[in-house]
Design a protein around this motif. Structure first.
Motif, PDB file in Angstrom:
ATOM      1  N   ASP A  88      93.662  62.048  95.959  1.00 10.29           N
ATOM      2  CA  ASP A  88      94.880  61.306  96.181  1.00 10.29           C
ATOM      3  C   ASP A  88      94.057  60.003  96.140  1.00 10.29           C
ATOM      4  N   GLN A  89      94.814  59.051  96.012  1.00 10.58           N
ATOM      5  CA  GLN A  89      94.156  57.520  96.143  1.00 10.58           C
ATOM      6  C   GLN A  89      94.893  56.854  97.355  1.00 10.58           C
ATOM      7  N   GLN A  90      96.134  57.442  97.992  1.00  9.19           N
ATOM      8  CA  GLN A  90      96.328  56.947  99.115  1.00  9.19           C
ATOM      9  C   GLN A  90      96.648  58.113 100.371  1.00  9.19           C
ATOM     10  N   TYR A  91      96.207  58.086 101.395  1.00  4.77           N
ATOM     11  CA  TYR A  91      96.410  59.213 102.463  1.00  4.77           C
ATOM     12  C   TYR A  91      96.432  58.623 103.795  1.00  4.77           C
ATOM     13  N   TYR A  92      96.247  59.394 104.713  1.00  5.89           N
ATOM     14  CA  TYR A  92      96.459  58.847 106.231  1.00  5.89           C
ATOM     15  C   TYR A  92      95.307  59.830 106.871  1.00  5.89           C
ATOM     16  N   TYR A  93      94.834  59.038 107.794  1.00  7.95           N
ATOM     17  CA  TYR A  93      93.748  59.723 108.784  1.00  7.95           C
ATOM     18  C   TYR A  93      94.092  59.623 110.170  1.00  7.95           C
ATOM     19  N   CYS A  94      94.008  60.347 111.141  1.00  3.12           N
ATOM     20  CA  CYS A  94      94.219  60.361 112.339  1.00  3.12           C
ATOM     21  C   CYS A  94      92.944  60.544 113.133  1.00  3.12           C
ATOM     22  N   PRO A  95      92.464  59.344 113.778  1.00  5.92           N
ATOM     23  CA  PRO A  95      91.165  59.140 114.549  1.00  5.92           C
ATOM     24  C   PRO A  95      91.077  59.691 115.792  1.00  5.92           C
ATOM     25  N   ASP A 107     105.769  47.143 100.343  1.00  5.24           N
ATOM     26  CA  ASP A 107     105.341  46.222  99.254  1.00  5.24           C
ATOM     27  C   ASP A 107     103.790  46.312  99.092  1.00  5.24           C
ATOM     28  N   ILE A 108     103.008  46.557 100.224  1.00  7.82           N
ATOM     29  CA  ILE A 108     101.567  46.311 100.018  1.00  7.82           C
ATOM     30  C   ILE A 108     101.055  47.778  99.345  1.00  7.82           C
ATOM     31  N   LYS A 109     101.616  48.771  99.528  1.00 11.06           N
ATOM     32  CA  LYS A 109     101.447  50.295  99.017  1.00 11.06           C
ATOM     33  C   LYS A 109     101.411  50.021  97.329  1.00 11.06           C
ATOM     34  N   GLN A 110     102.298  49.138  97.101  1.00 10.44           N
ATOM     35  CA  GLN A 110     102.531  49.098  95.619  1.00 10.44           C
ATOM     36  C   GLN A 110     101.531  48.099  95.040  1.00 10.44           C
ATOM     37  N   ALA A 136     103.011  42.674  96.593  1.00  6.21           N
ATOM     38  CA  ALA A 136     101.741  43.028  97.183  1.00  6.21           C
ATOM     39  C   ALA A 136     101.172  41.560  97.053  1.00  6.21           C
ATOM     40  N   GLN A 137     101.004  41.169  96.049  1.00 12.24           N
ATOM     41  CA  GLN A 137     100.075  39.830  95.885  1.00 12.24           C
ATOM     42  C   GLN A 137     100.534  38.949  96.789  1.00 12.24           C
ATOM     43  N   ASP A 138     102.012  38.454  96.831  1.00  9.29           N
ATOM     44  CA  ASP A 138     102.356  37.580  97.840  1.00  9.29           C
ATOM     45  C   ASP A 138     102.039  37.600  99.260  1.00  9.29           C
ATOM     46  N   ILE A 139     101.944  38.802  99.669  1.00  9.89           N
ATOM     47  CA  ILE A 139     101.626  39.077 101.207  1.00  9.89           C
ATOM     48  C   ILE A 139     100.027  38.820 101.202  1.00  9.89           C
ATOM     49  N   ILE A 140      99.383  39.273 100.389  1.00  8.49           N
ATOM     50  CA  ILE A 140      97.782  39.070 100.465  1.00  8.49           C
ATOM     51  C   ILE A 140      97.569  37.742 100.262  1.00  8.49           C
ATOM     52  N   GLN A 141      98.420  36.800  99.292  1.00 12.13           N
ATOM     53  CA  GLN A 141      98.177  35.455  99.287  1.00 12.13           C
ATOM     54  C   GLN A 141      98.305  34.651 100.592  1.00 12.13           C
ATOM     55  N   ARG A 142      99.481  35.098 101.425  1.00 13.32           N
ATOM     56  CA  ARG A 142      99.718  34.601 102.649  1.00 13.32           C
ATOM     57  C   ARG A 142      98.562  34.840 103.574  1.00 13.32           C
ATOM     58  N   MET A 197      92.342  39.222 103.727  1.00 14.42           N
ATOM     59  CA  MET A 197      93.097  40.279 103.249  1.00 14.42           C
ATOM     60  C   MET A 197      93.015  40.440 101.793  1.00 14.42           C
ATOM     61  N   THR A 198      92.798  41.691 101.354  1.00 14.95           N
ATOM     62  CA  THR A 198      92.735  42.052  99.988  1.00 14.95           C
ATOM     63  C   THR A 198      93.692  43.393  99.935  1.00 14.95           C
ATOM     64  N   ALA A 199      93.687  43.891  98.541  1.00 15.43           N
ATOM     65  CA  ALA A 199      94.743  45.102  98.336  1.00 15.43           C
ATOM     66  C   ALA A 199      94.104  46.238  99.124  1.00 15.43           C
ATOM     67  N   ASP A 200      92.601  46.343  99.536  1.00 19.15           N
ATOM     68  CA  ASP A 200      92.189  47.549 100.206  1.00 19.15           C
ATOM     69  C   ASP A 200      92.276  47.456 101.913  1.00 19.15           C
ATOM     70  N   VAL A 201      93.401  46.627 102.160  1.00 14.78           N
ATOM     71  CA  VAL A 201      93.436  46.349 103.754  1.00 14.78           C
ATOM     72  C   VAL A 201      93.944  47.985 104.370  1.00 14.78           C
ATOM     73  N   VAL A 202      93.231  48.084 105.359  1.00 17.92           N
ATOM     74  CA  VAL A 202      93.437  49.568 106.209  1.00 17.92           C
ATOM     75  C   VAL A 202      94.359  49.118 107.169  1.00 17.92           C
TER      76      VAL A 202
END
Length: 874
Positions: free
Chosen positions: A720-727, A835-838, A844-850, A856-861
């Motif tokens: 998968d390209q998107q997933y969750y992790y519990c630290p 939005d950022i998931k897409q 998503a680009q608007d949020i990154i630009q803000r 911030m990039t699309a790789d935001v964790v």
């Protein structure tokens, strides 16, 4: 900037078209250097006011001005609001009052007041609001023969005449007061209301032979003082001398020279002022140019009437006298022909005056003290601004001189405190002296009265247990004792400290005592609260009877200044530390060392540093070498640092010098500490490391490992390209399981997975985002109770849309790395998260630009917090 380029000029030109032709206005532009900042101040004034009969013109100009400035900056709005105050006709003291018309008396008869050859008191009021002052003045008029010649007039602005009549009758406010009412009540178009600039009531004016002698609020007015002033002027036949500030003859230096002055002021001169340390004092240099502007026909005519040389005003302490003079010499070196205009030039030594006054008082009371100067040299690296700077702070400390082993007893201190309050503090209106006297009392308490670190603990009295039985609090032998003072309305510390005690398994090693400062109205409810009942299983909880009663000597003897306040005692009953607010990490570290017996008692603050060592260390830290070495340490977000050197001197006795323990405090991210320690080793060559008090915080770095199958559905998410992790549990989840939300349920029952999780927004272009996360940002995995509904109302401002939607909170873990900044975290709400998931979408680009300035990039964790606990709690 040319005059016509100013937005103010454009607005004023429009307004002049409505004002009478030839009415002169001026624009004064001051370029000021103050507090190490260059600021331009613009003042716009009418040089002459409209006539009384031109009130309609003012109304039109006022309305037009407010429309012109509606969308302008607050600065421009303020400039033109000041301008409007200079345009209309306004009465001032010594003006002749014209008649007051548009009035009616109590019988609805139209009236006009034309002041004659006598003394008048005219009070503008609303019935029911100004009665207090009217009654006071009426009583004086009735009981003092010398006031019989005064005519007292009350003019109501009430909308209803009957209300005025009933109030006069009800409060017995008839003769000798004559009552009138403006026929139209309160109307801003009323020329008298404007002429007296009535913005609030009551307002009183006093006339003598139609000449105004006082305008103001009744509380600032005294019949006696005004009459004395009138009589004195009539006896001496003198006109009041309105002292005007003497100004230098207007200069009109050449435009090109003036512009060169401004360029130097903003650069070389500004740097020199900072170098001399005058940015910490009131030291102002001004260049001013003024233009006259008027309308002539359809044309706006303007010409310069003033361009000054450097105007210098200062009010500095005596130790900056030479620095102030050196700036003038510096300017004359740049411009030998410049005619510097010296304005206010005040050299103060107020501290010396206050010291003398307090020293003489204390000598009378047989208390010998030293007035010491504390010089603190701060060397700070700010990780947000990537700036290493030096700052010098001056403070004073009063040290009581005592024989070895001697103390000022508490009764002696209380008596001294009361006498100083009665004889100095309560008799003075000098706030600086009052603050200084209070500080001296605090210093006397600290150095001569309070218990010190290393001394034996003295029992605390006058506290009561839950059953209202008085308890004397003793040290419990063999245990580290922590005594905590709290207010009754803020008891979170009880839960927090008991949790620390239980987590660390210190039940047989640590005794917790809470002294609750409350009042009798809350005491009963507090004692019966569930929190107290539960806490009594693990701690001793005592209450006082009055929050700040004089009976509680412990508040003085143990130096309580703020809440919470802590007293640490070692197993033998000696005072380990007395301290105010602490972080949870600092608390755990101190208790852990005390329980292990490693916490040593260090009662003295001063250390045996030689002057040569101190001066060399200071010189090194101020050198350019240091900033260069700091820059080599890498990314500005990796660390922050403060080094503090403290020198104590006596200005009276030059041989007296002491050095407090120097301090080093730093934050450094894991993996970068070795580089920082190498830098600090260079400091230790001048002052040995063991002389420093060192506070360090090494931030752990969280690394997200490669994904494993979903812990709930066992789905293979490695592809998968998107997933969750519990630290917290080292578990992975697929998006379906992590995001499952059954809205028919409430609280935690809505979700299949309730622990804090991190969302990985793949496919990642930069996998390093998974290996460089500050661990503190994932919090403590707080959860609401199993039966609590919880709240998802945002406790944050969304950085994606500024209007956060209800739902979980998402904290960007790889933005703003390093120590927590003043701006807090970068957060996204549920809507922006979707939005950022897409990746790649327009939203998503608007949020990154803000947030591009935050990196911030699309790789935001993103770390997900399901329910609201508080901005810094999750």
């Amino acid at each position: 900037m040319q005059l016509k380029e100013l937005k103010e000029y454009e607005i004023l030109s429009t307004l002049l078209q409505e004002l009478p032709e030839g009415l002169m206005c001026n624009i004064s532009i001051s370029t000021n250097l103050l507090d190490n900042k260059i600021k331009q101040d613009i003042v716009i004034k009418a040089e002459e006011r409209l006539k009384y009969e031109q009130s309609q013109i003012y109304l039109k100009v006022n309305k037009m001005t407010l429309g012109q400035i509606k969308d302008k900056t607050q600065e421009v709005k303020d400039e033109f609001k000041l301008f409007l105050k200079t345009v209309p006709f306004i009465y001032n003291e010594q003006d002749k009052l014209m008649q007051i018309d548009n009035l009616e008396d109590l019988e609805s008869n139209q009236q006009i007041i034309s002041p004659a050859d006598k003394v008048y008191i005219i009070q503008f009021c609303w019935s029911g609001y100004c009665i207090k002052y009217m009654k006071q003045n009426k009583q004086l008029l009735e009981t003092n023969e010398q006031y019989k010649q005064i005519e007292y007039i009350a003019i109501s602005m009430d909308d209803n005449l009957e209300d005025v009549k009933s109030r006069i009758l009800e409060d017995n406010l008839g003769e000798p007061i004559k009552h009138y009412r403006f026929r139209d009540g309160w109307q801003v178009t009323n020329p008298i209301i404007r002429a007296f600039d009535i913005n609030s009531i009551p307002l009183i004016t006093v006339l003598n032979k139609s000449s105004i002698h006082f305008i103001g609020h009744p509380k600032d007015f005294s019949i006696d003082s005004v009459l004395q002033q009138i009589n004195k002027q009539e006896e001496q036949n003198e006109v009041p001398n309105h002292q005007e500030q003497v100004q230098a003859e207007n200069q009109l230096i050449a435009d090109e020279i003036f512009n060169d002055y401004k360029q130097k002021l903003e650069n070389e001169i500004k740097n020199q002022v900072q170098k001399e340390g005058l940015d910490s004092q009131f030291y102002q240099i001004t260049l001013r140019e003024k233009f006259q502007i008027k309308r002539q026909g359809d044309q706006i005519i303007q010409h310069p009437i003033e361009r000054t040389s450097f105007i210098i005003n200062y009010d500095v302490q005596i130790n900056y006298k030479d620095n102030a003079n050196s700036i003038q010499n510096y300017i004359l070196e740049l411009y030998p022909d410049a005619k510097i205009i010296q304005g206010q030039a005040v050299i103060r030594d107020k501290k010396a005056e206050m010291r003398t006054k307090l020293y003489e008082f204390l000598q009378e009371k047989e208390v010998e003290v030293k007035f010491l100067r504390v010089e603190t040299y701060n060397f700070t690296y700010n990780h947000e601004s990537d700036d290493f700077y030096f700052q010098e702070e001056n403070d004073e400390y009063v040290e009581v001189i005592l024989q070895k082993g001697q103390k000022i007893t508490l009764p002696e201190y209380k008596k001294l405190s009361q006498e100083m309050t009665d004889q100095i503090i309560n008799k003075s209106d000098d706030y600086e002296l009052i603050d200084y006297a209070n500080k001296v009392l605090d210093n006397i308490r600290e150095s001569g009265v309070q218990y010190k670190v290393g001394e034996k603990f003295h029992p605390i009295k006058f506290y009561f247990n839950k059953l209202d039985k008085e308890i004397v609090l003793f040290h419990k032998p063999g245990f580290v004792n922590l005594i905590t003072y709290l207010y009754g309305h803020d008891l979170d510390q009880i839960t927090q400290l008991i949790a620390i005690k239980n987590q660390k398994k210190w039940k047989d090693k640590l005794k917790l005592t809470f002294l609750i400062l409350t009042d009798e109205s809350n005491e009963k409810e507090l004692k019966n609260s569930d929190l107290i009942k539960e806490a009594l299983k693990d701690a001793e909880i005592l209450f006082n009877k009055n929050e700040m009663s004089d009976n509680y000597d412990d508040l003085v003897l143990y130096g309580m200044q703020n809440i919470p306040h802590y007293i640490f005692l070692n197993k033998s009953g000696n005072i380990l530390d007395i301290q105010g607010h602490m972080s949870e990490e600092e608390m755990i570290e101190k208790l852990d060392l005390a329980i292990q017996g490693k916490q040593t008692i260090q009662p003295q603050k001063s250390v045996n540093i030689k002057k040569e060592q101190f001066e060399k260390a200071k010189k090194y830290l101020k050198s350019h070498k240091v900033s260069g070495q700091i820059n080599k340490l890498g990314d500005q977000n990796q660390f922050s640092l403060n080094i503090k050197l403290i020198e104590i001197v006596d200005d009276v006795d030059p041989e007296y010098v002491k050095y407090n323990k120097p301090e080093i405090s730093f934050f450094v991210r894991q993996g970068k500490q070795d580089q920082l320690f190498q830098f600090l080793d260079k400091i230790y060559k001048y002052i040995p490391k063991e002389y420093f008090t060192i506070k360090q915080e090494i931030s752990k770095i969280l690394v997200i490992p490669p994904p494993k199958p979903c812990v709930l559905c066992k789905a293979d998410i490695t592809v998968d390209q998107q997933y969750y992790y519990c630290p917290f549990k080292i578990e992975f989840l697929c998006c379906d399981c992590a995001e499952h939300d059954d809205k028919t349920q409430v609280g935690l029952k809505r979700y299949r997975y309730t622990d804090g999780v991190i969302f990985i927004n793949g496919p990642l272009e930069d996998p390093s985002v998974l290996t460089d996360i500050d661990e503190y940002k994932i919090g403590k995995n707080l959860k609401i109770g199993p039966d609590e509904p919880g709240s998802q109302q945002p406790s944050f401002s969304c950085n994606g849309c500024s209007d956060a939607q209800v739902g979980p909170r998402y904290i960007a873990l790889n933005l703003r790395p390093g120590q927590l900044r003043s701006g807090g975290y970068i957060d996204l709400c549920q809507g922006c998260f979707e939005d950022i998931k897409q990746r790649g979408s327009e939203e998503a680009q608007d949020i990154i630009q803000r947030n591009e300035n935050e990196g911030m990039t699309a790789d935001v964790v993103l770390y997900r917090v399901l329910f609201t606990h508080g901005y810094y709690e999750f």
